[in-house]
Design an enzyme around this catalytic site. Sequence first.
Site, PDB file in Angstrom:
ATOM      1  N   VAL A  13       0.831  -1.207   0.000  1.00 41.02           N
ATOM      2  CA  VAL A  13       0.000   0.000   0.000  1.00 41.02           C
ATOM      3  C   VAL A  13       0.865   1.256   0.000  1.00 41.02           C
ATOM      4  CG1 VAL A  13      -1.605   1.334   1.430  1.00 41.02           C
ATOM      5  CG2 VAL A  13      -2.019  -1.094   1.048  1.00 41.02           C
ATOM      6  N   ASP A  31      10.231   3.147   6.518  1.00 39.77           N
ATOM      7  CA  ASP A  31       9.885   1.775   6.896  1.00 39.77           C
ATOM      8  C   ASP A  31      10.871   1.311   7.958  1.00 39.77           C
ATOM      9  OD1 ASP A  31       8.130  -0.616   5.168  1.00 39.77           O
ATOM     10  OD2 ASP A  31       9.474  -1.222   6.797  1.00 39.77           O
ATOM     11  N   ARG A  36      14.270  -3.700   3.574  1.00 40.14           N
ATOM     12  CA  ARG A  36      13.297  -3.181   2.586  1.00 40.14           C
ATOM     13  C   ARG A  36      13.784  -1.830   2.049  1.00 40.14           C
ATOM     14  NH1 ARG A  36       9.467  -4.103  -1.042  1.00 40.14           N
ATOM     15  NH2 ARG A  36       7.765  -2.618  -1.086  1.00 40.14           N
ATOM     16  N   THR A  81      -2.028  -4.708   9.460  1.00 28.43           N
ATOM     17  CA  THR A  81      -2.983  -4.966  10.543  1.00 28.43           C
ATOM     18  C   THR A  81      -3.374  -6.453  10.458  1.00 28.43           C
ATOM     19  OG1 THR A  81      -4.651  -3.997   9.069  1.00 28.43           O
ATOM     20  CG2 THR A  81      -3.947  -2.653  10.924  1.00 28.43           C
ATOM     21  N   THR A 116      -6.351  -1.091   7.352  1.00 25.85           N
ATOM     22  CA  THR A 116      -7.712  -1.576   7.611  1.00 25.85           C
ATOM     23  C   THR A 116      -7.876  -1.935   9.090  1.00 25.85           C
ATOM     24  OG1 THR A 116      -7.639  -2.525   5.407  1.00 25.85           O
ATOM     25  CG2 THR A 116      -9.452  -3.242   6.834  1.00 25.85           C
ATOM     26  N   CYS A 255      -6.218  -9.564   3.444  1.00 24.84           N
ATOM     27  CA  CYS A 255      -7.398  -8.681   3.546  1.00 24.84           C
ATOM     28  C   CYS A 255      -8.674  -9.498   3.743  1.00 24.84           C
ATOM     29  CB  CYS A 255      -7.519  -7.807   2.304  1.00 24.84           C
ATOM     30  SG  CYS A 255      -6.224  -6.565   2.180  1.00 24.84           S
ATOM     31  N   ARG A 326       1.237 -14.150   1.487  1.00 25.02           N
ATOM     32  CA  ARG A 326       0.695 -14.130   2.850  1.00 25.02           C
ATOM     33  C   ARG A 326      -0.645 -14.851   2.926  1.00 25.02           C
ATOM     34  NH1 ARG A 326       0.926  -7.860   4.072  1.00 25.02           N
ATOM     35  NH2 ARG A 326       0.574  -7.805   1.842  1.00 25.02           N
TER      36      ARG A 326
HETATM   37  N1  LIG Z   1      -2.044  -5.065   0.072  1.00 31.89           N
HETATM   38  C1  LIG Z   1      -3.274  -4.710  -0.271  1.00 31.89           C
HETATM   39  O1  LIG Z   1      -3.746  -5.069  -1.351  1.00 31.89           O
HETATM   40  C2  LIG Z   1      -4.132  -3.877   0.630  1.00 31.89           C
HETATM   41  C3  LIG Z   1      -5.255  -3.274   0.094  1.00 31.89           C
HETATM   42  C4  LIG Z   1      -6.034  -2.465   0.896  1.00 31.89           C
HETATM   43  C5  LIG Z   1      -5.699  -2.294   2.240  1.00 31.89           C
HETATM   44  N2  LIG Z   1      -4.597  -2.916   2.760  1.00 31.89           N
HETATM   45  C6  LIG Z   1      -4.288  -2.674   4.164  1.00 31.89           C
HETATM   46  O2  LIG Z   1      -3.179  -1.776   4.191  1.00 31.89           O
HETATM   47  C7  LIG Z   1      -2.332  -2.056   5.322  1.00 31.89           C
HETATM   48  C8  LIG Z   1      -0.917  -2.326   4.839  1.00 31.89           C
HETATM   49  O3  LIG Z   1      -0.909  -3.493   4.035  1.00 31.89           O
HETATM   50  P1  LIG Z   1       0.294  -3.868   3.072  1.00 31.89           P
HETATM   51  O4  LIG Z   1      -0.202  -4.984   2.224  1.00 31.89           O
HETATM   52  O5  LIG Z   1       0.870  -2.675   2.419  1.00 31.89           O
HETATM   53  O6  LIG Z   1       1.358  -4.420   4.135  1.00 31.89           O
HETATM   54  P2  LIG Z   1       2.896  -4.772   3.849  1.00 31.89           P
HETATM   55  O7  LIG Z   1       3.261  -5.820   4.829  1.00 31.89           O
HETATM   56  O8  LIG Z   1       3.113  -5.003   2.392  1.00 31.89           O
HETATM   57  O9  LIG Z   1       3.661  -3.421   4.207  1.00 31.89           O
HETATM   58  C9  LIG Z   1       3.687  -2.851   5.442  1.00 31.89           C
HETATM   59  C10 LIG Z   1       5.070  -2.273   5.692  1.00 31.89           C
HETATM   60  O10 LIG Z   1       5.004  -1.575   6.938  1.00 31.89           O
HETATM   61  C11 LIG Z   1       6.262  -1.717   7.565  1.00 31.89           C
HETATM   62  N3  LIG Z   1       6.139  -1.348   8.976  1.00 31.89           N
HETATM   63  C12 LIG Z   1       5.722  -2.110  10.017  1.00 31.89           C
HETATM   64  N4  LIG Z   1       5.715  -1.363  11.148  1.00 31.89           N
HETATM   65  C13 LIG Z   1       6.130  -0.122  10.803  1.00 31.89           C
HETATM   66  C14 LIG Z   1       6.327   1.085  11.516  1.00 31.89           C
HETATM   67  N5  LIG Z   1       6.106   1.158  12.816  1.00 31.89           N
HETATM   68  N6  LIG Z   1       6.756   2.165  10.849  1.00 31.89           N
HETATM   69  C15 LIG Z   1       7.021   2.103   9.514  1.00 31.89           C
HETATM   70  N7  LIG Z   1       6.850   0.984   8.784  1.00 31.89           N
HETATM   71  C16 LIG Z   1       6.406  -0.100   9.420  1.00 31.89           C
HETATM   72  C17 LIG Z   1       6.647  -3.133   7.293  1.00 31.89           C
HETATM   73  O11 LIG Z   1       8.042  -3.328   7.454  1.00 31.89           O
HETATM   74  C18 LIG Z   1       6.164  -3.314   5.841  1.00 31.89           C
HETATM   75  O12 LIG Z   1       7.196  -3.045   4.920  1.00 31.89           O
HETATM   76  C19 LIG Z   1      -2.994  -3.219   6.046  1.00 31.89           C
HETATM   77  O13 LIG Z   1      -3.862  -2.722   7.014  1.00 31.89           O
HETATM   78  C20 LIG Z   1      -3.814  -3.890   4.936  1.00 31.89           C
HETATM   79  O14 LIG Z   1      -4.906  -4.619   5.458  1.00 31.89           O
HETATM   80  C21 LIG Z   1      -3.811  -3.687   1.989  1.00 31.89           C
END
Ligand SMILES: NC(=O)c1ccc[n+]([C@@H]2O[C@H](COP(=O)([O-])OP(=O)(O)OC[C@H]3O[C@@H](n4cnc5c(N)ncnc54)[C@H](O)[C@@H]3O)[C@@H](O)[C@H]2O)c1
Length: 415
Positions: A13, A31, A36, A81, A116, A255, A326
């Site tokens: 995201v 991050d 990463r 989340t 989310t 999700c 995942r």
């Molecule tokens: N991937 C999707 O398609 C999608 C779509 C809609 C919503 N979401 C929601 O968006 C959110 C993020 O999902 P994602 O798929 O991008 O996750 P992800 O795991 O791909 O990325 C999250 C990143 O956050 C980093 N992180 C963790 N703690 C941190 C902190 N304290 N400070 C800075 N960085 C930190 C992690 O190292 C990781 O690189 C979730 O709530 C997910 O449910 C995801």
Amino acid sequence: MKIDIGILGMGYVGLPLAIVMAEKYKVIGFDVDRNRISSLKMGIDKKKDVTSKKIIKTDLTYSNKPESLKNCNIYIVTVPTPIKNNKLPDFTFLKNASKIISKYLKIGDIVIYESTVYPGATEEICIPILEISSLKINKDFYVGYSPERINVGDQVNTLKTIPKIVSASNKYSLKKIKKLYESIIDAEVHPVSSIKIAESAKVIENVQRDVNIAFVNELAMMFKSFKIDIHEVLNAACTKWNFLNFRPGLVGGHCIGIDPYYLAHKSISMGYKPEILFSARKINEEIPNFVLKDLKQKLSFHKIKTSKAKVLFLGITFKENTSDIRNSKALSLALGLKKTCKNILICDPYLKGEDLNLEFEFTSNLPEEQKFDVLVLAVAHSLFLKIKPLTLLSKVGFVYDIKAVFEPHEKIYRL
Ligand SMILES: NC(=O)c1ccc[n+]([C@@H]2O[C@H](COP(=O)([O-])OP(=O)(O)OC[C@H]3O[C@@H](n4cnc5c(N)ncnc54)[C@H](O)[C@@H]3O)[C@@H](O)[C@H]2O)c1
């Protein structure tokens, strides 16, 4: 007002959002994962979601140092989340990100959450942590919630074209946040009256999808016992204008298979145990086992010795056209099958062997020269749609096409 944006979480995201924001604003992509950040600095997205060209071309600054956020006045949180082993929400990442922001929060700053959650989480969990800064919400700083709705692997519905819901802690910040998103996307920005409404809208989108898929999955299990092809039934039913076009399959990922537990947790804490939501979860969680049983029956019907069977397993990610593994139910199925069939070759063009890190034979390229006793199509990656599956089969072989992508044939079974 000068806008300096800090985006916390450079994942599926956060990274695309940061790149788009950096077209207009000064952006820090922060991050906590040092690896990463170093690969992004080299132009590599190990998640293979964003091209090197885009990562390098952007003016965005990548950092794993919290102090890099000190000059920001807008913080956007896109951290994971997930759920814990007991299926309860795990707010660790969101709390840690909020703690980091609380150290740098200044008068007038805005914090926007995109992760989310369940209705009420931003106000109950995140805002109190931000207030550790000793600044007060709506007096000194503001909070918004704008759920991310991207569909990873989807080239049609993208960040810029998907309508964006925005909400905020007061009218002043709602106006600012709306303007911010309007400046970076082409689609409508849809303001709502409270953060809880925006949180609710996002979570129910995913619950609705889970429930609808569970319904067709239940039909698939039912119709298999009737020996009626559910896919042909669905094609026929779909000719009616108001029949919803959902298809059976494996429901995994971070999700659809996770977010319902967030809503359920909130609901139970308020005294109502959801029925449909949990039934849907149960059915969708059961599908890998159902397929496994069916596959074993087919193996026995074809008199294929499981210990010797050569299996080609097509697709191991949680859904098509992504490298995201995942909570992949294709992987759960492959692991289940491995207990009976030792000789499994996994083919996934979105991964490399080291990404999987499991005791499977693995190839990124289709093994066109080999013959297999069983071919399982678990994920409908675009590349697989062109395969002529029968050419890959041994004399006794058969195909198990979970996604019903191949033309019907007596040697091709479907879910
Ligand atoms: N991937 C999707 O398609 C999608 C779509 C809609 C919503 N979401 C929601 O968006 C959110 C993020 O999902 P994602 O798929 O991008 O996750 P992800 O795991 O791909 O990325 C999250 C990143 O956050 C980093 N992180 C963790 N703690 C941190 C902190 N304290 N400070 C800075 N960085 C930190 C992690 O190292 C990781 O690189 C979730 O709530 C997910 O449910 C995801």
